[in-house]
Design a protein around this motif. Structure first.
Motif, PDB file in Angstrom:
ATOM      1  N   UNK A  72      30.478  36.171  53.347  1.00 15.60           N
ATOM      2  CA  UNK A  72      31.829  36.012  53.895  1.00 15.60           C
ATOM      3  C   UNK A  72      32.626  34.924  53.177  1.00 15.60           C
ATOM      4  N   UNK A  73      32.032  33.760  52.977  1.00 22.42           N
ATOM      5  CA  UNK A  73      32.776  32.658  52.360  1.00 22.42           C
ATOM      6  C   UNK A  73      33.106  32.957  50.911  1.00 22.42           C
ATOM      7  N   UNK A  74      32.201  33.606  50.194  1.00 26.07           N
ATOM      8  CA  UNK A  74      32.475  33.954  48.803  1.00 26.07           C
ATOM      9  C   UNK A  74      33.457  35.114  48.693  1.00 26.07           C
ATOM     10  N   UNK A  75      33.430  36.034  49.642  1.00 23.90           N
ATOM     11  CA  UNK A  75      34.339  37.180  49.598  1.00 23.90           C
ATOM     12  C   UNK A  75      35.791  36.714  49.575  1.00 23.90           C
ATOM     13  N   UNK A  76      36.100  35.717  50.382  1.00 30.27           N
ATOM     14  CA  UNK A  76      37.467  35.206  50.434  1.00 30.27           C
ATOM     15  C   UNK A  76      37.867  34.591  49.100  1.00 30.27           C
ATOM     16  N   UNK A  77      36.953  33.874  48.477  1.00 36.30           N
ATOM     17  CA  UNK A  77      37.232  33.268  47.167  1.00 36.30           C
ATOM     18  C   UNK A  77      37.518  34.346  46.124  1.00 36.30           C
ATOM     19  N   UNK A  78      36.700  35.400  46.139  1.00 40.14           N
ATOM     20  CA  UNK A  78      36.841  36.488  45.165  1.00 40.14           C
ATOM     21  C   UNK A  78      38.186  37.192  45.340  1.00 40.14           C
ATOM     22  N   UNK A  79      38.574  37.438  46.587  1.00 46.46           N
ATOM     23  CA  UNK A  79      39.844  38.134  46.851  1.00 46.46           C
ATOM     24  C   UNK A  79      41.046  37.333  46.368  1.00 46.46           C
ATOM     25  N   UNK A  80      41.005  36.016  46.560  1.00 44.60           N
ATOM     26  CA  UNK A  80      42.178  35.176  46.322  1.00 44.60           C
ATOM     27  C   UNK A  80      42.309  34.673  44.891  1.00 44.60           C
ATOM     28  N   UNK A  81      41.243  34.738  44.104  1.00 37.47           N
ATOM     29  CA  UNK A  81      41.294  34.227  42.733  1.00 37.47           C
ATOM     30  C   UNK A  81      42.160  35.128  41.849  1.00 37.47           C
ATOM     31  N   UNK A  82      42.837  34.558  40.866  1.00 41.63           N
ATOM     32  CA  UNK A  82      43.584  35.393  39.925  1.00 41.63           C
ATOM     33  C   UNK A  82      42.685  36.416  39.220  1.00 41.63           C
ATOM     34  N   UNK A  83      41.474  35.986  38.855  1.00 44.44           N
ATOM     35  CA  UNK A  83      40.492  36.869  38.229  1.00 44.44           C
ATOM     36  C   UNK A  83      39.135  36.550  38.846  1.00 44.44           C
ATOM     37  N   UNK A  84      38.366  37.584  39.132  1.00 42.89           N
ATOM     38  CA  UNK A  84      36.969  37.410  39.511  1.00 42.89           C
ATOM     39  C   UNK A  84      36.129  38.151  38.483  1.00 42.89           C
ATOM     40  N   UNK A  85      35.008  37.559  38.114  1.00 46.16           N
ATOM     41  CA  UNK A  85      34.252  38.033  36.956  1.00 46.16           C
ATOM     42  C   UNK A  85      32.806  38.323  37.349  1.00 46.16           C
ATOM     43  N   UNK A  86      32.328  39.481  36.932  1.00 48.50           N
ATOM     44  CA  UNK A  86      30.913  39.813  37.049  1.00 48.50           C
ATOM     45  C   UNK A  86      30.282  39.559  35.686  1.00 48.50           C
ATOM     46  N   UNK A  87      29.270  38.718  35.653  1.00 49.63           N
ATOM     47  CA  UNK A  87      28.522  38.468  34.424  1.00 49.63           C
ATOM     48  C   UNK A  87      27.216  39.230  34.546  1.00 49.63           C
ATOM     49  N   UNK A  88      27.126  40.334  33.826  1.00 47.92           N
ATOM     50  CA  UNK A  88      25.941  41.178  33.867  1.00 47.92           C
ATOM     51  C   UNK A  88      25.060  40.938  32.656  1.00 47.92           C
ATOM     52  N   UNK A  89      23.890  41.586  32.660  1.00 51.59           N
ATOM     53  CA  UNK A  89      22.960  41.468  31.533  1.00 51.59           C
ATOM     54  C   UNK A  89      22.430  42.854  31.196  1.00 51.59           C
TER      55      UNK A  89
END
Length: 197
Positions: A72-89
């Motif tokens: 929940x706490x991270x979801x809000x950060x992800x929604x509000x950021x200008x860009x959210x990034x997935x770093x995959x491998x």
């Protein structure tokens, strides 16, 4: 011969740089994302392996998809950021080694050895994730790297068409809001965690 960076540069990269939980409304342009990658790709890795796969979530739809995979706490950060990034491998990174490391047949080191590929993909994509954070700071951007997400759900949402790619970690990206940071946590002296032998 390279020269040490001045204090202002060291401050920007390390000493006064912070992890942000929120960002201003200032956007991050696609050109900035390209510039960021152009620095990240130059960071050293084992045999020039480049296993990191970045998904830059710039649309609200993509951020909502990622947020649904987060606590929940991270979801809000992800929604509000200008860009959210997935770093995959990518555990099939070795397929690119003839191009990326042409000095020798490095691809053959990994063929038929999934365990070695997994370890190398994790190690080197983590290095690239660190370069992402420092490159962002060097370009005047801020990040909020995090755990607190369902990696399987992120993989399904963003890498369903690429089964060799799995999520390492995620991060927000933008211009940090100073009101969103905590007091700096302690950093130990050299002697606490180091040995010279």
């Amino acid at each position: 011969m390279t020269q040490p960076l001045d204090d202002a540069a060291l401050d920007q990269l390390f000493r006064t740089a912070r992890t942000y939980n929120g960002f201003t409304d200032q956007p991050v342009s696609e050109q900035e994302l390209h510039a960021l990658w152009d620095l990240v790709k130059m960071g050293p890795t084992s045999a020039n392996q480049l296993p990191a796969r970045f998904v830059w979530c710039t649309s609200q739809e993509a951020k909502e998809t990622l947020a649904a995979c987060c606590s929940d706490s991270n979801a809000d950060k992800v929604r509000k950021a200008p860009v959210s990034v997935v770093i995959g491998m990518d555990t099939e990174f070795h397929e690119y080694l003839p191009e990326l490391f042409p000095h020798t047949d490095a691809k053959s080191w990994f063929v038929g050895n999934r365990e070695l590929r997994e370890a190398s993909a994790f190690r080197n994509s983590s290095l690239q994730g660190g370069y992402f954070i420092l490159a962002a700071r060097a370009l005047g951007l801020d990040t909020g790297p995090m755990s607190g997400f369902d990696a399987g759900a992120v993989d399904k949402a963003f890498f369903a068409d690429r089964p060799s790619v799995r999520t390492n970690f995620i991060s927000t990206l933008g211009h940090g809001d100073p009101a969103s940071i905590f007091d700096r946590s302690p950093r130990p002296d050299f002697e606490k965690f180091n040995r010279i032998v």
